[in-house]
Motif scaffolding. Structure first.
Motif, mmCIF file in Angstrom:
data_model
loop_
_atom_site.group_PDB
_atom_site.id
_atom_site.type_symbol
_atom_site.label_atom_id
_atom_site.label_comp_id
_atom_site.label_asym_id
_atom_site.label_seq_id
_atom_site.Cartn_x
_atom_site.Cartn_y
_atom_site.Cartn_z
ATOM 1 N N MET A 1 -0.847 22.253 -3.216
ATOM 2 C CA MET A 1 -1.321 20.934 -2.564
ATOM 3 C C MET A 1 -0.245 19.747 -3.045
ATOM 4 O O MET A 1 0.204 19.884 -4.328
ATOM 5 C CB MET A 1 -2.688 20.568 -3.051
ATOM 6 N N SER A 2 0.281 19.085 -2.303
ATOM 7 C CA SER A 2 1.196 17.826 -2.736
ATOM 8 C C SER A 2 0.501 16.764 -3.457
ATOM 9 O O SER A 2 -0.487 16.610 -3.222
ATOM 10 C CB SER A 2 2.295 17.496 -1.392
ATOM 11 N N ASN A 3 1.235 15.745 -4.035
ATOM 12 C CA ASN A 3 0.655 14.744 -4.436
ATOM 13 C C ASN A 3 0.369 13.541 -3.607
ATOM 14 O O ASN A 3 0.707 13.603 -2.455
ATOM 15 C CB ASN A 3 1.674 14.050 -5.550
ATOM 16 N N PRO A 4 -0.849 13.096 -3.922
ATOM 17 C CA PRO A 4 -1.319 12.025 -2.902
ATOM 18 C C PRO A 4 -0.404 11.114 -2.907
ATOM 19 O O PRO A 4 0.361 10.596 -3.779
ATOM 20 C CB PRO A 4 -2.520 11.825 -3.618
ATOM 21 N N LEU A 5 -0.489 10.266 -1.665
ATOM 22 C CA LEU A 5 0.269 9.027 -1.346
ATOM 23 C C LEU A 5 -0.491 8.001 -1.309
ATOM 24 O O LEU A 5 -1.719 7.930 -0.677
ATOM 25 C CB LEU A 5 0.992 9.197 -0.035
ATOM 26 N N TYR A 6 -0.001 6.650 -1.715
ATOM 27 C CA TYR A 6 -0.864 5.680 -1.774
ATOM 28 C C TYR A 6 -0.059 4.663 -0.971
ATOM 29 O O TYR A 6 1.252 4.391 -1.042
ATOM 30 C CB TYR A 6 -1.170 4.920 -2.985
ATOM 31 N N ILE A 7 -0.684 3.750 -0.040
ATOM 32 C CA ILE A 7 -0.070 2.676 0.639
ATOM 33 C C ILE A 7 -0.493 1.349 0.594
ATOM 34 O O ILE A 7 -1.767 1.269 0.218
ATOM 35 C CB ILE A 7 0.037 3.178 2.183
ATOM 36 N N LEU A 8 0.233 0.468 0.519
ATOM 37 C CA LEU A 8 0.082 -0.939 0.241
ATOM 38 C C LEU A 8 0.884 -1.736 1.187
ATOM 39 O O LEU A 8 1.917 -1.579 1.636
ATOM 40 C CB LEU A 8 0.205 -1.243 -1.003
ATOM 41 N N HIS A 9 0.242 -2.829 1.769
ATOM 42 C CA HIS A 9 0.866 -3.557 2.657
ATOM 43 C C HIS A 9 2.120 -4.320 1.806
ATOM 44 O O HIS A 9 2.186 -4.822 0.518
ATOM 45 C CB HIS A 9 0.288 -5.076 2.972
ATOM 46 N N SER A 10 3.404 -4.530 2.402
ATOM 47 C CA SER A 10 4.419 -5.300 1.756
ATOM 48 C C SER A 10 4.075 -6.726 1.377
ATOM 49 O O SER A 10 3.308 -7.273 2.455
ATOM 50 C CB SER A 10 5.716 -5.035 2.455
ATOM 51 N N SER A 11 4.484 -7.315 0.202
ATOM 52 C CA SER A 11 4.207 -8.844 0.288
ATOM 53 C C SER A 11 5.011 -9.781 1.226
ATOM 54 O O SER A 11 4.807 -10.766 1.245
ATOM 55 C CB SER A 11 4.360 -9.251 -1.087
ATOM 56 N N ASP A 12 6.133 -8.949 1.564
ATOM 57 C CA ASP A 12 7.038 -9.828 2.627
ATOM 58 C C ASP A 12 6.529 -9.812 4.148
ATOM 59 O O ASP A 12 7.833 -10.048 4.921
ATOM 60 C CB ASP A 12 8.398 -9.263 2.546
ATOM 61 N N VAL A 13 5.528 -9.520 4.353
ATOM 62 C CA VAL A 13 5.024 -9.504 5.846
ATOM 63 C C VAL A 13 3.793 -10.291 6.094
ATOM 64 O O VAL A 13 3.059 -10.826 5.376
ATOM 65 C CB VAL A 13 4.621 -8.171 6.104
ATOM 66 N N ALA A 14 3.772 -10.855 7.334
ATOM 67 C CA ALA A 14 2.671 -11.651 7.903
ATOM 68 C C ALA A 14 2.003 -10.789 9.056
ATOM 69 O O ALA A 14 2.764 -9.970 9.780
ATOM 70 C CB ALA A 14 3.019 -13.058 8.292
ATOM 71 N N ALA A 15 0.711 -10.572 9.007
ATOM 72 C CA ALA A 15 0.072 -9.950 10.038
ATOM 73 C C ALA A 15 -1.032 -10.641 10.794
ATOM 74 O O ALA A 15 -1.514 -11.570 10.247
ATOM 75 C CB ALA A 15 -0.599 -8.677 9.418
ATOM 76 N N ARG A 16 -1.047 -10.646 12.108
ATOM 77 C CA ARG A 16 -2.110 -11.379 13.091
ATOM 78 C C ARG A 16 -2.489 -10.506 14.123
ATOM 79 O O ARG A 16 -1.583 -9.918 14.691
ATOM 80 C CB ARG A 16 -1.358 -12.848 13.564
ATOM 81 N N ARG A 17 -3.662 -10.649 14.460
ATOM 82 C CA ARG A 17 -4.216 -9.755 15.682
ATOM 83 C C ARG A 17 -4.150 -10.741 16.673
ATOM 84 O O ARG A 17 -4.560 -11.689 16.759
ATOM 85 C CB ARG A 17 -5.788 -9.525 15.395
#
Length: 97
Positions: A1-17
């Motif tokens: 089994m490989s190491n788990p990956l964790y993901i996080l939003h970059s602080s350099d982005v803006a998101a809008r729906r």
């Protein structure tokens, strides 16, 4: 089994729906990206503390009728692609908050 990956939003982005789309703008050059439904679910779950494999099992597989191994491979590829563009951060350990 490989190491788990964790993901996080970059602080350099803006998101809008906007309607059914999730639009992401990079602050460094004002590049715009439109995320499809799967990518948007991944983005929304990117809290930096939940392993990607759990996000896949509890979010993507719960939402779509898809095989876990296929979904994990696709989500890992997508996460790396978003990280290459500066939209997500990826680590093998949880991000400190």
């Amino acid at each position: 089994m490989s190491n788990p990956l964790y993901i996080l939003h970059s602080s350099d982005v803006a998101a809008r729906r906007i309607g059914d789309e999730l639009m992401i703008m990079l602050a460094r050059d004002s590049s715009l990206f439109s995320l499809n439904e799967t990518a948007a679910l991944l983005w929304q779950a990117a809290d930096g503390k939940t392993p990607l494999d759990e996000i896949v099992a509890h979010t993507l597989c719960a939402q779509f009728d898809i095989d876990y191994d296929i979904a994990l491979a696709d989500a890992t590829e997508l996460a790396h692609s978003l990280a290459e563009r500066g939209i997500l951060l990826i680590a093998e350990q949880p991000f400190a908050h």
